[in-house]
Scaffold this active site. Sequence first.
Site, PDB file in Angstrom:
ATOM      1  N   CYS A 126     -21.521  10.658   3.959  1.00  0.00           N
ATOM      2  CA  CYS A 126     -22.839  10.217   3.507  1.00  0.00           C
ATOM      3  C   CYS A 126     -23.029   8.713   3.665  1.00  0.00           C
ATOM      4  O   CYS A 126     -24.068   8.178   3.322  1.00  0.00           O
ATOM      5  CB  CYS A 126     -23.039  10.604   2.045  1.00  0.00           C
ATOM      6  N   CYS A 153     -26.314   1.042  -5.088  1.00  0.00           N
ATOM      7  CA  CYS A 153     -25.110   0.592  -4.397  1.00  0.00           C
ATOM      8  C   CYS A 153     -24.094  -0.035  -5.356  1.00  0.00           C
ATOM      9  O   CYS A 153     -22.906  -0.110  -5.047  1.00  0.00           O
ATOM     10  CB  CYS A 153     -25.473  -0.431  -3.311  1.00  0.00           C
TER      11      CYS A 153
END
Length: 200
Positions: A43, A114
């Site tokens: 991913c 993130c």
Amino acid sequence: MSTNNSWLYTEKVKEHFMDPKNFLVDESEFDYDAKGLVGSVQCGDQMAVFIKVDTEKQIIADCRWKTYGCASAIASTSVLSEMVKGMSLDQAYEITPNDIVKELGGLPDHKIHCSVLGDKALRAAIDDYYRQNNMEDKIKTVEAKIVCQCMSVTDEEIKDAMLHGAKTYEDIQNITKAGTVCGQCEAEIRRILVEHANHD
């Protein structure tokens, strides 16, 4: 032409992206005591964190990391690796994505997910250290299954987000960052939303 939006990152984010601290190219070059790995290469986001522990003081003496990730993931983990040096294992375990974002001076909203990988990999490394040193009682475990492989988000985290006001798939994405990478977990997240909304 306006350049106000040409770079949405703070100077500190740029510093840690352009010159990442404690980045580890070859893990055989670092005499670490424990390792944590989260995320998925398929991913596009995977994070490994390695810690060296001062066993007498039970503090993190050194922290290194490596990732397959974006600029925000690199900057977030770079600053995290600096933040935790000298912290007790208990203190480091409690670091949140918000703590990391605050230390960086902010991240664009669509990039905050993130910052999740670094703190999860750090906790995985601390858990690994506890397991290796017969300290399993310090590991915070819950009966949970991973729903979002990319961001290592469990069903329990999704349910907790619902308790804190999440009502839609987009709410779950914003709070937990689940479903923000490949989207393969969307159907399961929506199932949990419906099932537990009906239980309220």
